[in-house]
Design an enzyme around this catalytic site. Sequence first.
Site, PDB file in Angstrom:
ATOM      1  N   TRP A   1      12.516  18.986  42.849  1.00 27.72           N
ATOM      2  CA  TRP A   1      12.622  17.918  43.833  1.00 27.72           C
ATOM      3  C   TRP A   1      11.423  16.969  43.760  1.00 27.72           C
ATOM      4  CZ3 TRP A   1      13.996  22.944  44.415  1.00 27.72           C
ATOM      5  CH2 TRP A   1      15.361  23.190  44.582  1.00 27.72           C
ATOM      6  N   HIS A   2      10.993  16.709  42.526  1.00 30.63           N
ATOM      7  CA  HIS A   2       9.900  15.773  42.263  1.00 30.63           C
ATOM      8  C   HIS A   2      10.427  14.572  41.477  1.00 30.63           C
ATOM      9  CE1 HIS A   2       6.823  19.322  42.602  1.00 30.63           C
ATOM     10  NE2 HIS A   2       7.342  18.973  43.757  1.00 30.63           N
TER      11      HIS A   2
ATOM     12  N   THR B   1       4.652  16.132  44.223  1.00 29.24           N
ATOM     13  CA  THR B   1       4.507  14.669  44.223  1.00 29.24           C
ATOM     14  C   THR B   1       4.202  14.059  45.575  1.00 29.24           C
ATOM     15  OG1 THR B   1       6.928  14.598  44.279  1.00 29.24           O
ATOM     16  CG2 THR B   1       5.852  14.267  42.147  1.00 29.24           C
TER      17      THR B   1
ATOM     18  N   TRP C   1      20.650  13.961  52.725  1.00 30.51           N
ATOM     19  CA  TRP C   1      21.742  13.098  52.306  1.00 30.51           C
ATOM     20  C   TRP C   1      22.842  14.034  51.820  1.00 30.51           C
ATOM     21  CZ3 TRP C   1      21.865   7.848  52.903  1.00 30.51           C
ATOM     22  CH2 TRP C   1      20.651   7.223  53.223  1.00 30.51           C
TER      23      TRP C   1
END
Length: 567
Positions: free
Chosen positions: A502-503, A548, A63
């Site tokens: 980035w979790h 995650t 994104w």
Amino acid sequence: MTYDYIIVGGGSAGSVMANRLSARNSNQVLVCEAGQDTPDGKVPPEILDSYPGTAYFDPRFHWQELRVHTEIVSHNRPEERPPLRKYEQARVLGGGSSINGQLANRGAPTDFDEWEERGAKGWNWNAVLPYFKKVERDMDFDGPWHGKDGRIPVRRIWPDMWCGHARAVADAFKAAGYDYIEDQNGEYRDGYFPITISNLYDRRVSAAIGYLDNGTRRRPNLAISAETQVQGLLFEGTKCVGVKALVRGQETEFRGNEVIVSSGAIHSPAHLLRAGIGPAGHLKDLGIEVRMNVPGVGQRLMDHPSISVSSFMKPEARLNGRTRRHILLALRYSSGIDGVAPGDMFVAVVSKSAWHAVGEQIASQLVCVYKTLSETGQVRLQSADWRAEPIVEFNLLSDRRDLDRLMDGFRRIGELHLRGALGQAVIDPFPASYSDRVRQIGVVNDKNRRLTSLIAKAMDGPDWLRRWIINRYIVEGFKFDQLMTDDEALEAFIRKAAIGVWHATCTCRMGSDDDPMAVTDNEGRVRGVAGLRVVDASLFPCVPCANTNFPTLMTAEKISDMILSAA
């Protein structure tokens, strides 16, 4: 036609849900994925690559406009707002599993017992272990901890394959008194171990590759609509009846008996907020009609704060060509702070810090707080317009105990660089930060390839030149020796340089009926709204001590089972 299930997002959770729900041939299932498809035979080589840095930095799979705050945001002093940072959120079938580091760990049993204590009934460790096993096909181990028939292969790269840097770090861990553990996903205890990866034959196996294989795609009751951005949820009163979407530039509507939002902990709450589901005050401020006042939507965003101790690897210590993997081992240790279960800290040993020539020379040890206590982050809308990315404030280190553990971790790992085996493999340790400059040079293109090749040749030259390059272009105002002895400088560095890994999690938390901040029940059903469910990492009551992706896969397997059992 009217689908039985419309899944908004074909990431890790969405891929699992699509496979499991369409396995019952009476179910008509649609997956809407904003990014590109990755069918067998057409998976981009950057995604298949066992080394994740190529896909991770490729703008085709992100994104592009998403920006976040990682440092604490003070709403009382807007002039002191921290800088916005680019956030590499996946936009491709398979979601994060198509670009991530492929680390396949589960977390601590105490994490899931805490989930249940926080109101997610039926999500304790004994209840979730069967679904972790259902996800995986463990190539190395059998027994009560492991699955052998799952869609995602799991393996380890053993020490005889490791490069010199990885072996030197392992020797340093051993000398520091840590135990060697063969099986990271066996008994949860402190020690260093070969990292568990979702990878087979030195190729990534994403959730899309594992769950949306050719056999699954041939099911006549499953439709995958890629390059399809959902603009909004459709309602009849308080019942969700479908989605409005842009399919390759064409507006359309899809109707369904149930909509399952699986867009991740940043975009899932944004979908709910735009639909008028969330904190009433925030919605009214934006002129959005309140469909259901659910105060917890977008609140208590969590991640794992981390910092890096990096160093220059001597040529003989670098990756040896026997695997494309760059993270071969990790360390789990206990900080010992009051009220926190053992095994709360994680150190990923990185033997190649980027895809380019300079990255091949730089080693990093990424020190992460895996039992995070900071949970004041939030996701809000900046506009009711579906095209506007949400406002994302992680507020890392809002709990002082997270900062203290990173300070201790920096020095604990920094000390290992100064002597013994690691001191023989690396030189010039330095405090690294994921700055905009590092991000820019990390973009995969020919310009950066040529530039880093020139810099790498200079780095392999005289010591003075290498140190000048590191101090001038990599280090941002802090020196290693200073941080090892000066508490104020170390705190300042960590507050500036700490990032999440980035979790993103916890923004649509599961909880009990009497919890005003619970967004869903223990099956992901949104409070007060019919026909709408959330299934992804935003459901987590707290972030587990794990990368995650596997907890997300487990969550989707478990809720799929709940849906099919109730139907």
